[in-house]
Design an enzyme around this catalytic site. Structure first.
Site, PDB file in Angstrom:
ATOM      1  N   THR A   1       9.671  -8.331 -11.809  1.00  0.00           N
ATOM      2  CA  THR A   1       8.901  -9.561 -11.993  1.00  0.00           C
ATOM      3  C   THR A   1       7.696  -9.582 -11.062  1.00  0.00           C
ATOM      4  OG1 THR A   1      10.906 -10.731 -12.599  1.00  0.00           O
ATOM      5  CG2 THR A   1       9.025 -12.089 -11.935  1.00  0.00           C
TER       6      THR A   1
ATOM      7  N   GLY B   1      -3.174  -5.718   0.195  1.00  0.00           N
ATOM      8  CA  GLY B   1      -3.626  -7.039   0.622  1.00  0.00           C
ATOM      9  C   GLY B   1      -3.745  -7.204   2.124  1.00  0.00           C
TER      10      GLY B   1
ATOM     11  N   GLN C   1      -7.843   1.318   4.261  1.00  0.00           N
ATOM     12  CA  GLN C   1      -8.666   0.930   5.407  1.00  0.00           C
ATOM     13  C   GLN C   1     -10.150   0.859   5.055  1.00  0.00           C
ATOM     14  OE1 GLN C   1      -7.466  -0.020   8.309  1.00  0.00           O
ATOM     15  NE2 GLN C   1      -5.335   0.635   8.099  1.00  0.00           N
TER      16      GLN C   1
ATOM     17  N   ASN D   1      -6.778   5.525   9.064  1.00  0.00           N
ATOM     18  CA  ASN D   1      -6.316   4.272   9.656  1.00  0.00           C
ATOM     19  C   ASN D   1      -6.330   4.266  11.177  1.00  0.00           C
ATOM     20  OD1 ASN D   1      -4.214   6.215   8.858  1.00  0.00           O
ATOM     21  ND2 ASN D   1      -2.859   4.880  10.011  1.00  0.00           N
TER      22      ASN D   1
ATOM     23  N   GLY E   1       0.826  -1.201   0.000  1.00  0.00           N
ATOM     24  CA  GLY E   1       0.000   0.000   0.000  1.00  0.00           C
ATOM     25  C   GLY E   1       0.858   1.249   0.000  1.00  0.00           C
ATOM     26  N   THR E   2       1.932   1.203   0.772  1.00  0.00           N
ATOM     27  CA  THR E   2       2.840   2.351   0.832  1.00  0.00           C
ATOM     28  C   THR E   2       3.405   2.658  -0.549  1.00  0.00           C
ATOM     29  OG1 THR E   2       3.429   1.881   3.116  1.00  0.00           O
ATOM     30  CG2 THR E   2       5.000   3.176   1.854  1.00  0.00           C
TER      31      THR E   2
ATOM     32  N   CYS F   1       5.781   6.330  22.181  1.00  0.00           N
ATOM     33  CA  CYS F   1       6.723   5.300  22.579  1.00  0.00           C
ATOM     34  C   CYS F   1       6.734   4.092  21.658  1.00  0.00           C
ATOM     35  CB  CYS F   1       6.440   4.849  23.997  1.00  0.00           C
ATOM     36  SG  CYS F   1       6.866   6.141  25.159  1.00  0.00           S
TER      37      CYS F   1
END
Lengths: 403, 223
Positions: free
Chosen positions: A249, A212, A191, A156, A75-76, A337
């Site tokens: 590929t 996915g 999302q 998200n 997705g990124t 954190c």
């Protein structure tokens, strides 16, 4: 209740478990086919046929044409390719780009990269207190030199649904009136895909990213819808795959796994929503009613049926996350954190909340296998853990943020 | 439910993140013990009349806030150390460990306590993730703040020691004071501070700590 063997996974916005049918179809492919989909022989052709079939299905899922679908590695990557690819290819027309304050980092950081390193001017449109962007504010930000505009379909962290269709429709009207000629609207629909019907025509978008790992499919595969006539500059070079825009590929096994996952989503999306909505409401009610000094982040109604995001005042989210983990409850936090940058959630900050409220935000994202018993268990386990962390905390958040 | 506060929160033995027990937890067993069963913390309200030195460091804006209450006897030994913290797992564990280290064996002298370094606490905890290290840095600062408070209360102003500069980037020789100056000079984000100080340019592992400091000073001076 017995806590020893509990495994309550409430982090589906991070990753969904891969559906068994998807695992099966991928295993079958990996055993039966050895060819490179680009090879000019029978083995290659068989892989190519599978690839084409998957592409046709993903296109159908989005209401698009098969030649409008590119497969990517995540997705990124889809988000990056859409934003960097379009902004760079359109730079001769203008270098103004627009997004919102609650985008995923895959969008936000790509935009910031263009601003800091490539001389683009970035407008970040703030969202309203309910975590939804005002469509008019996005449209007002568009200028003659604007190129890429990116607005996510569902956030998200807080699950809020954004008015992408309204924005897309208005941009089309602007274009008919001779304005915003070089604008392309992109939406990160990662999302949204498991919960909302996605039709690129109704959304009026030029570019749309899905992947996915949020739809019970394999991790490490994504797709980008690229409307006909929308040009992109590639990020990588060296092959003709995916029209030369995303060479390399093809991972055919993951791609057919992804398409299979979307097929299952299409069949059961409505049933999933019917299952999830009452559970979401029960968890929201349960937390807000049983734990004082809490707030729901994001609009109560305009959100996907699996997302609960609350800020629990006076404590720090990572500590609570680890206490929950010890009880077999797996969630997520906007606390600094747990992020690599040590920055607290930019999404909670964008709602107008101070740092300490972002540090105390907890996200529970439900999934297909979540049961009412799981929700009861969370509502039972959470209050004493919160009370313990609050008791040792010297911080008292200003009541105006939760009353 | 009635007396759950007295009960330690039990983690699964060995491994919390995986049920098969095959993989490791995020922190060492020592950190885990002090996180799930913190020692010497104060529950709810504090009776400050029971203590003669109070220290504070951090702010919730930067993710950690720590307060300590010490009882120092006439021989200048720390006989009691109580604390409260708003912070992550390693902040809670490192404060708890520091409270044990300061009070064990009859208690540390003020000089001993003042020389505690974050590394000493980390060693006793059998390590912390690199990016979490700044959390335990807070604790030694809070102790020194409390010791100064004791000298202030006992009118030994000459014994107070103003916090020395702390080296943040030994490569670029940048201290926390340099970062504070840069922020005061209008450098409000990492890029701007790096332009002024070159902090972390050749030493990116310290960038999270630098960003933390920038946020802390920004909050302190610009609200």
């Amino acid at each position: 209740m017995n806590t020893e063997n509990r495994n309550v996974y409430l982090d589906h916005a991070a990753a969904t478990p891969t559906d068994q049918a998807v695992v099966d179809v991928m295993a079958e492919f990996n055993v039966d086919l050895k060819g490179n989909a680009g090879s000019f022989h029978s083995e290659g052709k068989r892989a190519k046929d599978q690839l084409d079939k998957a592409r046709a299905f993903v296109a159908e899922f989005l209401g698009a044409r098969p030649d409008e679908i590119l497969f990517t590695g995540s997705g990124t990557e889809s988000d990056n390719l859409a934003i960097l690819g379009y902004a760079r290819v359109s730079a001769k027309h203008g270098k103004h780009i627009v997004t919102t304050s609650i985008e995923h980092h895959a969008v936000l950081e790509a935009m910031q990269h263009l601003e800091r390193k490539e001389g683009f001017e970035l407008t970040v449109v703030p969202v309203e207190k309910n975590g939804i962007v005002d469509a008019k504010k996005v449209l007002d930000a568009i200028r003659e030199d604007t190129t890429i505009v990116s607005v996510m379909l569902v956030n998200n962290e807080i699950g809020t649904i954004q008015p992408v269709g309204e924005i897309g429709n208005a941009i089309e009207k602007m274009k008919k009136n001779g304005k915003a000629q070089h604008v392309a609207l992109h939406t990160d629909a990662m999302q949204a895909a498991a919960y909302l019907e996605i039709d690129v025509k109704k959304l009026h978008v030029n570019l749309l990213s899905i992947n996915g790992s949020k739809v019970y499919g394999p991790k490490g595969v994504g797709a980008l819808f690229v409307k006909r006539g929308t040009k992109l500059q590639p990020l990588t070079f060296g092959g003709a795959q995916e029209k030369g825009i995303r060479p390399g590929t093809e991972d055919v096994a993951s791609i057919i796994g992804f398409a299979t996952a979307l097929q299952i989503v299409k069949e059961r999306r409505d049933a999933d929503a019917v299952h999830l909505l009452p559970l979401r409401e029960k968890l929201i009610e349960g937390i807000l009613n049983s734990i004082p000094k809490t707030r729901l982040n994001g609009d109560r109604v305009q959100r996907v049926p699996n997302n609960v995001n609350v800020s629990i005042m006076d404590l720090e989210g990572e500590a609570l996350l680890l206490y929950l983990d010890a009880q077999g409850i797996y969630a997520s936090t906007g606390s600094a954190c747990t992020s690599a940058s040590l920055d607290p959630s930019h999404v909670i900050i964008a709602l107008g909340m101070p740092f300490e409220v972002a540090h105390g935000s907890m996200r529970f994202t439900l999934g297909r296998e979540t049961t009412e018993d799981d929700i009861d268990y969370v509502i039972e386990q959470l209050p004493p853990l919160v009370e313990k962390l609050r008791a040792i905390s010297p911080v008292r958040v200003d009541p105006k943020y939760y009353e | 439910m009635s007396d759950y506060k007295a009960e330690p929160v039990k983690g699964r033995k060995g491994d919390v993140s995986a049920h098969d027990g095959a993989s490791s937890w995020f922190y060492s067993d020592e950190v885990k013990e002090h996180f799930f069963n913190p020692k010497n913390y104060i529950m709810n309200d504090v009776d400050e009349s029971q203590f003669n030195a109070i220290g504070k460091v951090g702010s919730p804006a930067c993710g950690d806030e720590l307060r300590v209450w010490l009882k120092i006897d006439k021989d200048e030994r720390i006989v009691d150390f109580k604390w409260k913290t708003f912070g992550c797992g390693s902040a809670i564990a490192s404060t708890s460990m520091a409270s044990v280290m300061v009070t064990e064996n009859g208690g540390m002298t003020l000089d001993e306590a003042r020389s505690i370094k974050p590394q000493d606490i980390m060693t006793r905890l059998k390590g912390l993730p690199a990016r979490k290290f700044h959390c335990s840095v807070l604790c030694d600062k809070a102790i020194r703040d409390a010791i100064n408070d004791y000298f202030r209360r006992t009118e030994q102003i000459d014994r107070m020691i103003v916090e020395a500069k702390r080296m943040i980037d030994p490569v670029a020789k940048v201290t926390d004071h340099d970062i504070e100056e840069a922020v005061l000079d209008g450098a409000l984000d990492l890029d701007a501070v790096q332009k002024k100080t070159k902090v972390g340019v050749g030493n990116p592992t310290i960038l999270p700590a630098v960003e933390e400091l920038i946020r802390f000073y920004r909050e302190k001076y610009f609200g």
